[in-house]
Enzyme design. Structure first.
Site, short mmCIF file in Angstrom:
data_model
loop_
_atom_site.label_atom_id
_atom_site.label_comp_id
_atom_site.label_asym_id
_atom_site.label_seq_id
_atom_site.Cartn_x
_atom_site.Cartn_y
_atom_site.Cartn_z
N GLU A 99 40.40 47.66 42.55
CA GLU A 99 41.51 46.69 42.51
C GLU A 99 42.82 47.30 42.04
OE1 GLU A 99 40.82 42.91 40.75
OE2 GLU A 99 39.17 42.43 42.10
N GLU A 131 32.77 42.83 45.16
CA GLU A 131 32.66 41.81 44.11
C GLU A 131 32.78 40.43 44.72
OE1 GLU A 131 35.21 41.96 40.63
OE2 GLU A 131 35.05 44.14 40.57
C1 NOJ Z 1 37.82 41.67 39.37
C2 NOJ Z 1 37.61 42.83 38.45
O1 NOJ Z 1 37.33 43.98 39.18
C3 NOJ Z 1 36.55 42.59 37.41
O2 NOJ Z 1 36.67 43.59 36.45
C4 NOJ Z 1 36.70 41.20 36.83
O3 NOJ Z 1 35.87 40.97 35.75
C5 NOJ Z 1 36.44 40.20 37.92
N1 NOJ Z 1 37.40 40.40 38.99
C6 NOJ Z 1 36.55 38.75 37.48
O4 NOJ Z 1 37.83 38.48 37.07
#
Ligand code: NOJ
Length: 485
Positions: free
Chosen positions: A202, A391
């Protein structure tokens, strides 16, 4: 609702686990061989997994030579994190990784996406490596393989060595090169057992939240020109990382990003609105996915940035667009678009209404169609041949019932609706090959501390006890049957 479910109807926590495990294994045998394929099936060999990241679960921040990261500094600054929580102990995964691998085994996942903490491997970011740091990941990899789970590390999930931040962090042109050195070093030592790596997690989040909005580490609120330069360095780190891994790792090692693109969903699924959503996808991701896939900054991006545009060379653009083996994308929230007929750019965003459903966090607007359109755009716009949902998941108002179980039906409902859209993508031939549910267990949710819970397993942070939630039983069934349940 949880209070009305009795022990007899669903069993205790242990009973729930047993029920799920029994149903999963018993159900899987006939399902995978004799059953007719139905509209809810995933393709054979679909890679079901879970995901976590180093700073969010490991703890042990001062052990075995780990150097400080920007998140240690940020979380120890009073007022930055809800309830001033820190990742000092987190899930104590550093000491409990074997137990956590067993949680994964019970779910039946085939792969695990974790991240490697750069400051464990190079405590100062560059210079002398710390063999004990990498050793931890080597042991984790062995443990995963011994349990039939493919290890797929992400090389950067936001815990930049503080020493590099002190020299400018992502604003410095030296940071992408330091990342490449660390990535090559690490891949060279793990690629005898690890076949796939994700580069950075990200980029859009850690740059925007950390360098523009100041709500994540390092907590900066920079003017646009400096944010654009930091962005450029992040995508350059990805490209240099791809090249360094290819050069250092065993032949055949595969690599790609794990990005959170803005997923532009056409509100109405007709050709003109779909076209508008595609145009919007290119433009709204211009500083990240678009430049990685196309090797150019779009005219729209450069015009909007004007004098604040990043400084770059043609050679850097070519590096940023180094061919990848797969594209990872984190999928939570869509943006919604319609065609705009009043001239360029031809698309208009439709904002969320006040009543739009959301989960436990304000930004977690529910939009399962993102799971279809995200992969489809990657494949149609940029020709991605292998896509992984790196994710997806949600935080919910999880409360253990008197019997200790978290009956997280909100999460089950959320996952079912997103997986239904993912299945739709695979059924239409979009090449999505894997799905990594965020997260294996409740953990340090960055600025939200431990109060936002994304896990399939409830974690009691006072005792470190992990307890499967109802969603763990749900996911186990999905995996065992390879279909949306
Ligand atoms: C994206 C992130 O990569 C992760 O670290 C985070 O906990 C989740 N989203 C939820 O916000």
């Amino acid at each position: 609702m949880a209070a009305r479910i009795t022990r007899r109807s669903l069993g205790t926590v242990a009973g729930l686990a047993a029920l799920g495990a029994a149903a999963g294994t018993a159900g899987a045998q006939p399902d995978s061989t004799s059953r007719d394929r139905t509209a809810r099936d995933f393709p054979e060999g679909f890679l079901w997994g879970t995901a976590t990241s180093s700073y969010q679960i490991e703890g042990a921040v001062n052990e075995d030579g780990r150097g400080p990261s920007v998140w240690d500094s940020f979380s120890h600054t009073p007022g930055k994190i809800r309830s001033n929580h820190t990742g000092d102990v987190a899930n104590d995964h550093y000491h409990r990784f074997k137990e956590d691998v067993q949680l994964m085994k019970a779910l039946g996942v085939r792969a695990y996406r974790f991240s490697i903490a750069w400051p464990r491997v190079f405590p100062q970011g560059t210079g002398a490596p710390n063999p004990k740091g990498l050793d931890f990941y080597s042991r984790l990899v062995d443990e995963l393989l011994a349990n039939g789970i493919e290890p797929i590390p992400t090389l950067y999930h936001w815990d930049l060595p503080q020493a590099l931040q002190d020299r400018g962090g992502w604003e410095s042109p030296d940071t992408p090169r330091a990342f490449a050195d660390y990535a090559g070093y690490t891949a060279a030592r793990l690629s005898d057992r690890v076949g796939r790596f994700f580069t950075l997690n990200e980029m859009a989040a850690f740059i925007e939240l950390g360098y523009a909005l100041g709500i994540h580490a390092p907590g900066l609120k920079l003017p646009p020109a400096r944010v654009n330069q930091a962005r450029h360095h992040a995508v350059l780190a990805h490209g240099l990382g791809v090249q360094a891994i290819r050069a250092a790792a065993r032949a055949g090692t595969r690599v790609g990003p794990a990005e959170n693109i803005s997923i532009c969903v056409p509100v109405i699924e007709t050709p003109e609105h779909i076209r508008a959503a595609e145009l919007a996808t290119r433009e709204t991701n211009a500083g990240y996915m678009t430049v990685m896939m196309e090797g150019l900054y779009t005219n729209g991006f450069l015009a909007a940035a004007g004098a604040d545009a990043p400084k770059f060379t043609a050679e850097e653009l070519a590096i940023i667009a180094s061919p990848v083996d797969f594209v990872g994308v984190n999928i939570y929230v869509p943006t919604r678009y319609v065609r705009a007929i009043d001239g360029p750019p031809g698309f208009a965003e439709v904002p969320f209404s006040r009543t739009h459903p959301k989960m436990e966090l304000d930004w977690l607007r529910v939009g399962p169609e993102a799971m279809y359109w995200g992969p489809r755009h990657l494949s149609r716009i940029w020709g991605a041949k292998e896509i992984h949902v790196t994710e997806n998941g949600c935080s919910a108002a999880d409360q253990p019932a008197p019997d200790g179980t978290v009956y997280d039906t909100d999460r089950v409902m959320y996952l079912r609706s997103y997986l239904t859209q993912l299945q739709r993508a695979t059924a239409e031939g979009v090449p999505v090959r894997g799905y990594f549910l965020w997260s294996l267990m409740d953990n340090f949710e960055w600025a939200e501390g431990y109060e936002s819970r994304f896990g399939l397993h409830h974690v009691d942070f006072a005792t470190q006890k992990r307890t499967p939630k109802l969603s763990a039983a749900f996911y186990r069934e999905v995996i065992a049957r390879n279909r949306v349940m």
